[in-house]
Design an enzyme around this catalytic site. Structure first.
Site, PDB file in Angstrom:
ATOM      1  N   ASN A 292       0.815  -1.210   0.000  1.00  0.00           N
ATOM      2  CA  ASN A 292       0.000   0.000   0.000  1.00  0.00           C
ATOM      3  C   ASN A 292       0.850   1.262   0.000  1.00  0.00           C
ATOM      4  O   ASN A 292       0.479   2.264  -0.613  1.00  0.00           O
ATOM      5  CB  ASN A 292      -0.922   0.005   1.227  1.00  0.00           C
ATOM      6  CG  ASN A 292      -1.972  -1.083   1.157  1.00  0.00           C
ATOM      7  OD1 ASN A 292      -2.731  -1.152   0.207  1.00  0.00           O
ATOM      8  ND2 ASN A 292      -2.011  -1.946   2.158  1.00  0.00           N
TER       9      ASN A 292
ATOM     10  N   ARG B 241       4.748   0.992   0.352  1.00  0.00           N
ATOM     11  CA  ARG B 241       6.120   0.726  -0.060  1.00  0.00           C
ATOM     12  C   ARG B 241       6.175  -0.454  -1.018  1.00  0.00           C
ATOM     13  O   ARG B 241       5.249  -1.262  -1.090  1.00  0.00           O
ATOM     14  CB  ARG B 241       7.014   0.419   1.162  1.00  0.00           C
ATOM     15  CG  ARG B 241       7.173   1.607   2.102  1.00  0.00           C
ATOM     16  CD  ARG B 241       8.115   1.278   3.252  1.00  0.00           C
ATOM     17  NE  ARG B 241       9.458   0.928   2.786  1.00  0.00           N
ATOM     18  CZ  ARG B 241      10.383   1.809   2.448  1.00  0.00           C
ATOM     19  NH1 ARG B 241      10.115   3.106   2.504  1.00  0.00           N
ATOM     20  NH2 ARG B 241      11.583   1.418   2.059  1.00  0.00           N
ATOM     21  N   LEU B 242       7.269  -0.541  -1.744  1.00  0.00           N
ATOM     22  CA  LEU B 242       7.515  -1.720  -2.571  1.00  0.00           C
ATOM     23  C   LEU B 242       8.913  -2.246  -2.285  1.00  0.00           C
ATOM     24  O   LEU B 242       9.812  -1.506  -1.881  1.00  0.00           O
ATOM     25  CB  LEU B 242       7.330  -1.421  -4.056  1.00  0.00           C
ATOM     26  CG  LEU B 242       8.270  -0.460  -4.802  1.00  0.00           C
ATOM     27  CD1 LEU B 242       9.604  -1.115  -5.134  1.00  0.00           C
ATOM     28  CD2 LEU B 242       7.611   0.008  -6.088  1.00  0.00           C
TER      29      LEU B 242
ATOM     30  N   ALA C  67      -2.797 -10.767  -2.652  1.00  0.00           N
ATOM     31  CA  ALA C  67      -1.729 -11.580  -3.231  1.00  0.00           C
ATOM     32  C   ALA C  67      -0.559 -11.743  -2.279  1.00  0.00           C
ATOM     33  O   ALA C  67       0.077 -12.804  -2.231  1.00  0.00           O
ATOM     34  CB  ALA C  67      -1.259 -10.950  -4.542  1.00  0.00           C
ATOM     35  N   ASP C  68      -0.264 -10.702  -1.500  1.00  0.00           N
ATOM     36  CA  ASP C  68       0.884 -10.778  -0.598  1.00  0.00           C
ATOM     37  C   ASP C  68       0.709 -11.873   0.442  1.00  0.00           C
ATOM     38  O   ASP C  68       1.675 -12.577   0.782  1.00  0.00           O
ATOM     39  CB  ASP C  68       1.141  -9.429   0.073  1.00  0.00           C
ATOM     40  CG  ASP C  68      -0.070  -8.874   0.826  1.00  0.00           C
ATOM     41  OD1 ASP C  68      -1.206  -9.375   0.617  1.00  0.00           O
ATOM     42  OD2 ASP C  68       0.120  -7.925   1.613  1.00  0.00           O
TER      43      ASP C  68
END
Length: 242
Positions: free
Chosen positions: A9, A11-12, A98-99
């Site tokens: 949401n 950070r990547l 998905a995470d």
């Protein structure tokens, strides 16, 4: 090389697999260039796998950045009904983030026994899997930072200074009451996870995410594993086609 991306949401995280040793980095989703650390590697990337729970607008922005950089198709990996002996409890698997699925897959591949996976990010997710690989269900709760932001925005008159100190004693100022209260709530979550682990006879608890060390400091007896979502994606990538 294969580029793996866990887009949350806020950070990547990314990992380049197939480099002799994984290269990893992170960025902020709202930044104009969240993948700046990849600038010297784009031409070597021949496959991209993404696990995302970001908004559609954020996903579209990331998609454009990936296409502009690597010039290869972007493969989105969503929750599935089953993979590698792990089975989903959701009737509609498209409703699962998905995470969560990819972190569970990483845990299942790691131990092939009953386990819990706790992902402590903006939200905290807790999922339980039995020894047969069946997802027993889980929980989604606001994380420490989300709860703190909510109090600042929705109860602005409270007025408090943020503290990273994890103290659960009763507070003696408004700031202490808020910060200690957040730690107190999180400690209660830790105790519930321990009770559930005992009730379900779980063999292991895996802890991942940006606030993993904070939950550990509040007593969660778990194996801290960095990048479990990326580990799950890497497992999928190793299988070839999606």
């Amino acid at each position: 090389m294969i580029l793996l991306i866990d887009a949350g949401n806020t950070r990547l995280k990314w990992r380049l697999a197939g480099t002799g040793g994984p290269l990893e980095g992170a960025g902020v989703m709202a930044d104009a260039e969240p993948l700046i650390g990849l600038s010297g590697y784009w031409s070597d990337i021949d496959r991209i796998l993404v696990s995302t729970v970001a908004s559609e607008s954020a996903r579209a922005q990331l998609h454009e950045l990936l296409l502009a950089g690597a010039k290869v198709p972007v493969e989105y990996c969503w929750a599935e009904s089953t993979r590698d002996g792990l089975s989903n409890s959701y009737g509609d698997v498209s409703r699962m983030g998905a995470d969560r699925w990819h972190a569970m897959l990483a845990g299942w591949v790691r131990c092939k026994a009953s386990f819990a996976v706790v992902d402590a990010g903006s939200a905290v997710t807790v999922d339980y899997v039995n020894a047969g690989g069946r997802h027993l269900g889980g929980y989604i709760l606001p994380g420490l930072q989300m709860m703190r932001r909510s109090l600042k925005v929705d109860a602005a008159r409270i007025g408090f200074e943020q503290s990273e100190q994890l103290d659960t004693r009763p507070g003696q100022s408004t700031g202490e009451c808020v910060n200690h209260g957040l730690a107190w709530l999180t400690e209660a979550l830790v105790q519930r996870i321990h009770r559930d682990a005992k009730a379900f006879g779980l063999s292991a608890i895996y802890l991942t995410g940006g606030d993993a060390r904070r939950l550990q400091a509040l007593g969660l007896e778990a194996n801290v594993v960095e990048g479990m979502v990326l580990d799950g994606l890497e497992r999928i990538a190793s299988a070839g086609v999606l």
